[in-house]
Design a protein around this motif. Structure first.
Motif, PDB file in Angstrom:
ATOM      1  N   ILE A  97      -4.228 -22.750 177.070  1.00 32.76           N
ATOM      2  CA  ILE A  97      -4.094 -22.256 178.362  1.00 32.76           C
ATOM      3  C   ILE A  97      -2.025 -22.946 179.223  1.00 32.76           C
ATOM      4  O   ILE A  97      -2.574 -24.865 178.695  1.00 32.76           O
ATOM      5  CB  ILE A  97      -4.575 -22.208 178.881  1.00 32.76           C
ATOM      6  N   LYS A  98      -1.361 -21.735 179.356  1.00 31.93           N
ATOM      7  CA  LYS A  98       0.216 -23.161 179.788  1.00 31.93           C
ATOM      8  C   LYS A  98       0.086 -23.086 181.635  1.00 31.93           C
ATOM      9  O   LYS A  98      -0.595 -21.774 181.912  1.00 31.93           O
ATOM     10  CB  LYS A  98       1.544 -22.763 178.893  1.00 31.93           C
ATOM     11  N   VAL A  99       1.232 -23.432 181.321  1.00 31.10           N
ATOM     12  CA  VAL A  99       0.811 -23.623 183.047  1.00 31.10           C
ATOM     13  C   VAL A  99       2.543 -23.536 183.828  1.00 31.10           C
ATOM     14  O   VAL A  99       2.709 -24.514 182.444  1.00 31.10           O
ATOM     15  CB  VAL A  99       0.571 -24.540 183.929  1.00 31.10           C
ATOM     16  N   CYS A 100       3.006 -23.266 184.136  1.00 33.51           N
ATOM     17  CA  CYS A 100       4.722 -22.885 184.338  1.00 33.51           C
ATOM     18  C   CYS A 100       5.136 -22.546 185.889  1.00 33.51           C
ATOM     19  O   CYS A 100       4.322 -21.705 186.584  1.00 33.51           O
ATOM     20  CB  CYS A 100       5.619 -21.815 183.482  1.00 33.51           C
ATOM     21  N   PRO A 101       5.453 -23.027 186.353  1.00 34.83           N
ATOM     22  CA  PRO A 101       6.387 -22.792 187.636  1.00 34.83           C
ATOM     23  C   PRO A 101       6.824 -21.099 187.844  1.00 34.83           C
ATOM     24  O   PRO A 101       7.180 -20.414 187.029  1.00 34.83           O
ATOM     25  CB  PRO A 101       7.660 -23.200 188.331  1.00 34.83           C
ATOM     26  N   VAL A 102       6.954 -20.667 189.204  1.00 41.34           N
ATOM     27  CA  VAL A 102       7.029 -19.015 189.416  1.00 41.34           C
ATOM     28  C   VAL A 102       7.589 -18.658 188.817  1.00 41.34           C
ATOM     29  O   VAL A 102       8.147 -17.301 188.670  1.00 41.34           O
ATOM     30  CB  VAL A 102       6.213 -18.538 190.468  1.00 41.34           C
ATOM     31  N   LYS A 103       9.251 -19.506 189.200  1.00 38.42           N
ATOM     32  CA  LYS A 103      10.172 -19.360 188.971  1.00 38.42           C
ATOM     33  C   LYS A 103      10.639 -18.898 187.675  1.00 38.42           C
ATOM     34  O   LYS A 103      11.596 -18.289 187.144  1.00 38.42           O
ATOM     35  CB  LYS A 103      11.521 -20.553 189.700  1.00 38.42           C
ATOM     36  N   THR A 104       9.759 -19.895 187.068  1.00 36.02           N
ATOM     37  CA  THR A 104      10.105 -19.919 185.169  1.00 36.02           C
ATOM     38  C   THR A 104       9.738 -18.396 184.297  1.00 36.02           C
ATOM     39  O   THR A 104       9.683 -17.688 183.865  1.00 36.02           O
ATOM     40  CB  THR A 104       9.698 -21.274 184.522  1.00 36.02           C
TER      41      THR A 104
END
Length: 202
Positions: A97-104
């Motif tokens: 599982i990964k996480v990223c900013p919504v803009k990314t």
């Protein structure tokens, strides 16, 4: 017991040692997860929020809002959330599982064409170089200045915007509109992630 509130203590197993997460629960923060609202309830400046939240492939959006609001949201609500939407958890059964900013996520084509990227806030994330004990101490004491310092120092050093997550990992968060936060990965499955987190709008 503390006047005006109550104390909740839960034991959590850590590598090679035990630690305790302790949370002061004041009347406006005693919120049953089942009755959290899907309304858009923005964070109030100066209020420190400590909470737990579970994200799934059906509700992968993370919004840094007030305690009474659900932090986990379906992806199709991003057009309504706008700058209140901050992070996206990426679920793939074949990968971590990964996480990223919504803009990314928007730049990568993960949000489709349903939202204008100019309406999204800039959110920055990075692994925080603190221990679980340090995290829960800050979470318990609601120390806004330390939270801001850790978030700023961590995010300014980070050179990536997509982070693979592991159990007990701690992520620092910062936005361009003055929100600072941390979350600790408490549980992971192929389709869900449970976190303990805190954030504040300054």
């Amino acid at each position: 017991m503390m006047k005006g509130g109550e104390i909740k203590m839960t034991a959590t197993k850590a590598v090679k040692r035990n630690y305790y997460s302790v949370e002061f629960l004041f009347p406006d923060e005693i919120v049953n997860q089942e009755i959290l609202s899907d309304l858009i309830i923005p964070a109030v400046q100066g209020e420190f929020y400590s909470y737990s939240s579970k994200f799934t492939d059906e509700r992968p959006l993370y919004a840094f809002m007030k305690c009474k609001a659900n932090k986990n949201r379906p992806i199709d609500t991003i057009k309504d959330l706008g700058h209140e939407a901050n992070l996206l958890f990426l679920f793939n059964k074949l990968e971590q599982i990964k996480v990223c900013p919504v803009k990314t996520a928007h730049t990568s084509g993960l949000l489709g064409n349903s939202v204008n990227s100019e309406l999204l806030s800039n959110t920055f994330i990075a692994p925080a170089k603190i221990t679980a004990e340090h995290f829960y101490n800050l979470y318990f004491k609601k120390d806004a200045s330390k939270l801001m310092k850790i978030s700023q120092e961590s995010c300014l050093e980070c050179k990536t915007s997509i982070i693979p997550l592991e159990l007990e990992m701690i992520i620092a968060m910062m936005t361009d509109c003055g929100k600072y936060g941390l979350f600790l990965v408490k549980d992971l499955t192929s389709t869900s992630i449970q976190i303990d987190a805190c954030h504040i709008l300054l």
